[in-house]
Design an enzyme around this catalytic site. Structure first.
Site, PDB file in Angstrom:
ATOM      1  N   ASN A  62       0.827  -1.204   0.000  1.00 50.40           N
ATOM      2  CA  ASN A  62       0.000   0.000   0.000  1.00 50.40           C
ATOM      3  C   ASN A  62       0.861   1.253   0.000  1.00 50.40           C
ATOM      4  O   ASN A  62       1.908   1.316   0.644  1.00 50.40           O
ATOM      5  CB  ASN A  62      -1.018  -0.003   1.149  1.00 50.40           C
ATOM      6  CG  ASN A  62      -0.421  -0.261   2.517  1.00 50.40           C
ATOM      7  OD1 ASN A  62       0.578  -0.950   2.650  1.00 50.40           O
ATOM      8  ND2 ASN A  62      -1.031   0.284   3.538  1.00 50.40           N
ATOM      9  N   GLU A  64       0.456   5.233   0.595  1.00 52.41           N
ATOM     10  CA  GLU A  64      -0.453   6.254   1.135  1.00 52.41           C
ATOM     11  C   GLU A  64      -0.034   7.659   0.705  1.00 52.41           C
ATOM     12  O   GLU A  64       1.033   7.867   0.118  1.00 52.41           O
ATOM     13  CB  GLU A  64      -0.509   6.118   2.662  1.00 52.41           C
ATOM     14  CG  GLU A  64      -1.095   4.768   3.060  1.00 52.41           C
ATOM     15  CD  GLU A  64      -1.349   4.605   4.542  1.00 52.41           C
ATOM     16  OE1 GLU A  64      -0.852   5.413   5.339  1.00 52.41           O
ATOM     17  OE2 GLU A  64      -2.072   3.657   4.899  1.00 52.41           O
ATOM     18  N   CYS A  73      -4.250   0.694  -2.407  1.00 50.64           N
ATOM     19  CA  CYS A  73      -4.058  -0.566  -1.672  1.00 50.64           C
ATOM     20  C   CYS A  73      -2.983  -1.430  -2.335  1.00 50.64           C
ATOM     21  O   CYS A  73      -2.745  -1.344  -3.551  1.00 50.64           O
ATOM     22  CB  CYS A  73      -5.349  -1.370  -1.672  1.00 50.64           C
ATOM     23  SG  CYS A  73      -6.702  -0.625  -0.780  1.00 50.64           S
ATOM     24  N   GLU A  75      -3.035  -4.590  -3.031  1.00 47.21           N
ATOM     25  CA  GLU A  75      -3.526  -5.535  -4.042  1.00 47.21           C
ATOM     26  C   GLU A  75      -3.582  -4.872  -5.414  1.00 47.21           C
ATOM     27  O   GLU A  75      -3.208  -5.459  -6.429  1.00 47.21           O
ATOM     28  CB  GLU A  75      -4.933  -6.034  -3.677  1.00 47.21           C
ATOM     29  CG  GLU A  75      -5.006  -6.830  -2.393  1.00 47.21           C
ATOM     30  CD  GLU A  75      -5.231  -5.973  -1.148  1.00 47.21           C
ATOM     31  OE1 GLU A  75      -4.751  -4.814  -1.107  1.00 47.21           O
ATOM     32  OE2 GLU A  75      -5.878  -6.465  -0.221  1.00 47.21           O
TER      33      GLU A  75
HETATM   34  N1  THU Z   1      -5.289  -1.455   2.513  1.00 45.56           N
HETATM   35  C1  THU Z   1      -4.762  -2.265   1.565  1.00 45.56           C
HETATM   36  O1  THU Z   1      -3.625  -2.092   1.128  1.00 45.56           O
HETATM   37  N2  THU Z   1      -5.539  -3.285   1.112  1.00 45.56           N
HETATM   38  C2  THU Z   1      -6.824  -3.522   1.505  1.00 45.56           C
HETATM   39  O2  THU Z   1      -7.503  -4.355   0.921  1.00 45.56           O
HETATM   40  C3  THU Z   1      -7.386  -2.775   2.630  1.00 45.56           C
HETATM   41  C4  THU Z   1      -6.603  -1.594   3.085  1.00 45.56           C
HETATM   42  C5  THU Z   1      -4.473  -0.325   2.971  1.00 45.56           C
HETATM   43  C6  THU Z   1      -5.004   1.021   2.536  1.00 45.56           C
HETATM   44  C7  THU Z   1      -4.412   1.916   3.601  1.00 45.56           C
HETATM   45  O3  THU Z   1      -3.118   2.290   3.194  1.00 45.56           O
HETATM   46  C8  THU Z   1      -4.310   1.033   4.830  1.00 45.56           C
HETATM   47  O4  THU Z   1      -4.408  -0.300   4.370  1.00 45.56           O
HETATM   48  C9  THU Z   1      -5.377   1.298   5.878  1.00 45.56           C
HETATM   49  O5  THU Z   1      -6.642   1.219   5.324  1.00 45.56           O
END
Ligand code: THU
Length: 162
Positions: A62, A64, A73, A75
């Site tokens: 992920n 941000e 995210c 994935e």
């Molecule tokens: N996040 C993911 O990378 N994948 C998911 O399916 C759910 C959430 C990340 C997004 C964000 O950077 C952090 O987790 C908190 O939501």
């Protein structure tokens, strides 16, 4: 009125040792990817590893942003990178891991709705199911196809009014 039910089959394991060698390797790659996550705001590190039909493994994590919705995210980072590098190669599986407060989560974390929709597009694109390996330290869940995780999904045929 007709009542129908949609059933999702989940295979549960208590340890990665119960997985095949290839699945274990994919989990290892996902964990490795999580360590490089850029998540200073949530401090929730997610790692994904995508296995392609040609046996290439693509990692993602992920990413941000201070403008929160601009992040992405793990994935989707992994799957978009895989599709951009190997546009003609189907995706076989994706392993997902999460780490917070210094340790990997005991329970498996499933992909968010947007990631499910993107994984589903990739299944449709290559007409091949993507196996999801959701990996926690104390529980691993395997789902044989992303469609099982997104019932009543929106698909491309609908754009043609079908
Ligand atoms: N996040 C993911 O990378 N994948 C998911 O399916 C759910 C959430 C990340 C997004 C964000 O950077 C952090 O987790 C908190 O939501």
């Amino acid at each position: 009125m007709k009542k129908s039910q949609i059933i999702t089959t989940v295979y549960e394991y208590n340890s990665v040792d119960e997985l095949s060698q290839s699945e274990q390797n994919l989990v290892k790659e996902a964990k490795e990817a999580a360590l490089r996550s850029y998540s200073p705001y949530s401090e929730f590190k997610v790692g994904a590893a995508v296995l392609l039909e040609n046996n290439e493994i693509i990692q993602g994590n992920n990413q941000e942003n201070s403008a929160y919705p601009s992040g992405l995210c793990a994935e989707r980072v992994a799957i978009f990178y895989a599709n951009s590098m190997f546009p003609n190669v189907p995706v076989k599986a994706i392993a997902i891991t999460s780490k917070t407060n210094g340790s990997f989560l005991d329970t498996p974390v499933p992909p968010c709705g947007s990631c499910r929709q993107v994984l589903l597009e990739t299944e449709d694109r290559y007409e091949q199911a993507i196996k999801l390996i959701l990996c926690g330290e104390k529980k691993i869940k395997i789902i044989e196809s992303c469609k099982e995780m997104l019932p009543l999904y929106f698909e491309k045929d609908m754009l043609d009014g079908k």
